[in-house]
Design an enzyme around this catalytic site. Structure first.
Site, PDB file in Angstrom:
ATOM      1  CB  SER A  85      -0.940   0.008   1.204  1.00 28.23           C
ATOM      2  OG  SER A  85      -0.206   0.002   2.416  1.00 28.23           O
ATOM      3  CG  HIS A 130      -3.995  -1.479  -0.653  1.00 23.41           C
ATOM      4  ND1 HIS A 130      -4.455  -0.193  -0.441  1.00 23.41           N
ATOM      5  CD2 HIS A 130      -3.570  -1.928   0.555  1.00 23.41           C
ATOM      6  CE1 HIS A 130      -4.310   0.119   0.830  1.00 23.41           C
ATOM      7  NE2 HIS A 130      -3.772  -0.906   1.455  1.00 23.41           N
ATOM      8  CE  LYS A 157      -7.125  -0.226   2.288  1.00 27.48           C
ATOM      9  NZ  LYS A 157      -7.725  -0.683   3.535  1.00 27.48           N
TER      10      LYS A 157
END
Length: 404
Positions: free
Chosen positions: A188, A216, A247
């Site tokens: 990340s 991610h 996310k």
């Protein structure tokens, strides 16, 4: 002991080192995001967010909001209990089925966050397999590290993305011992990507389970948003795929996907699952709508990659130093904690640009940065303002160094 004095002393040390964290007080504006209303003391009332992990803007997608509103009217605000005691709602069941299908696995299990899914799953698997040895990438997320530590299993840290080091460590292990290789796909902070296929090759050679964190990457890569493993045709070779709903999917929650037996094992023994209240049904419904939409739509992913490429090219053109990587994360390297915080404050105050400084311990000392996350909802005008502002502040920093 003067407890408060102790606390204040340590906090002052953080402030002096430039590592004290200040929260931005904002309200995201649905339908106008990345705009947010600023309630803090610094900067204009309307700001543009450049550091969100809502990578695709799905947190304001009409399908997601409508699904949450419907579930809220149907089921009320909370789940009402743990998953074992009255807290399992049909939306949870449907979402787990959808996530298992996304990753081509037999089953999936929901948790309250990606942190909890990593911590609970790794700690349970490693602790309850007698003699288990865990091999953890040096750059793994804190949630993975803490889960492994909590298990009290034997553990070895291999150098980041170093498959030769991983194999050296595995070769020294007893042949019959249970083993887990734990790593991420997209890291990340630096935005680099693991050599997933090579790790699978080595893990299979030494009889180790593979555990990949795709938080991610899910929603962002692969034809249906299954992550880097899907994009590379490797999902079937991974034993556990862990992801988040907070996310790219724009909501909240974490999960694992794997074989029916492995998932049921974690469900049955993980304290982090058993003893916590279930996700509210409205959150599960919103995540379900988001996952279903991104399975069918590649529009958001294509627009996202295009925006990332445009931001990278524009920053390169004006000489802003970034870490080169193959992912969607754009780290602007400042390499000084005090200066990083000062630049972040200056961007907010003078241009209404919100990008949080990333300092130690999130990144190593000397690698402080502004972590930009371009998204499909950032316009060309937003990019122009960002590049112009960064170019201006970089010239000021260069001038200050020359004078000094």
């Amino acid at each position: 002991m003067d407890y408060d004095r102790f606390f204040e002393t340590r906090l002052n040390e953080l402030r002096q080192a430039g590592n004290y964290r200040v929260f931005a007080d904002i309200v995201r504006q649905a339908g106008a995001y990345p705009r947010a209303r600023n309630h803090g003391d610094v900067g204009p009332e309307s700001v543009t967010v450049w550091c969100s992990n809502d990578y695709l803007g799905m947190g304001q997608h009409p399908k997601v909001i409508a699904a949450m509103q419907t579930a809220l009217r149907e089921s009320g605000a909370g789940a009402g209990g743990t998953r074992n005691i009255s807290g399992t709602n049909h939306y949870h069941v449907l979402l787990e089925q959808e996530l298992a299908d996304l990753h081509d696995k037999e089953a999936a299990l929901l948790f309250t966050s990606g942190y909890v899914s990593n911590w609970a799953s790794l700690s349970t698997l490693a602790a309850r397999m007698p003699g288990c040895i865990v091999y953890s990438d040096a750059m793994n997320h804190a949630s993975m590290i803490e889960g492994i530590r909590h298990s009290k299993a034997a553990r070895h840290v291999f150098r980041h993305n170093d498959i030769e080091h991983l194999e050296e460590l595995l070769a020294d292990a007893p042949a019959g011992a249970p083993k887990i290789v734990a790593f991420e796909s997209v890291y990340s902070m630096d935005g680099d990507i693991a050599p997933i296929e090579a790790i699978c090759d080595i893990a299979e050679r030494y009889g180790a389970l593979t555990y990949i964190d795709e938080v991610h990457a899910v929603g962002l890569y692969g034809p249906r948003g299954g992550g880097v493993a899907e994009a590379r045709g490797l999902m079937q070779r991974l034993d556990v795929i862990e992801g988040t709903l907070g996310k790219a999917f724009g909501v909240m929650g974490g999960y694992i996907a794997g074989s029916r037996a492995l998932v049921d094992f974690v469900r049955s023994f993980a304290s982090g699952f058993i003893f916590t209240t279930a996700l509210p049904p409205a959150l599960a419904a919103g995540a379900l709508a988001s996952v279903r939409h991104l399975k069918d739509s590649g529009i958001e992913r294509a627009a996202h990659q295009a925006t990332v490429a445009k931001v990278r090219a524009r920053l390169d053109a004006v000489g802003i130093p970034t870490l080169d990587n193959p992912s969607h994360i754009v780290p602007v390297m400042v390499k000084d904690p005090v200066k990083c915080k000062w630049i972040s404050d200056w961007l907010m105050e003078n241009h209404g640009i919100y990008v949080q400084p990333i300092n130690y311990p999130t990144v190593p000392k000397g690698s402080e940065r502004l972590r930009l996350t371009p998204s499909p909802v950032h316009s060309d005008a937003d990019i122009d303002r960002l590049v112009q502002a960064l170019s201006e502040i970089w010239r000021q920093c260069a001038l200050a160094r020359a004078v000094a």
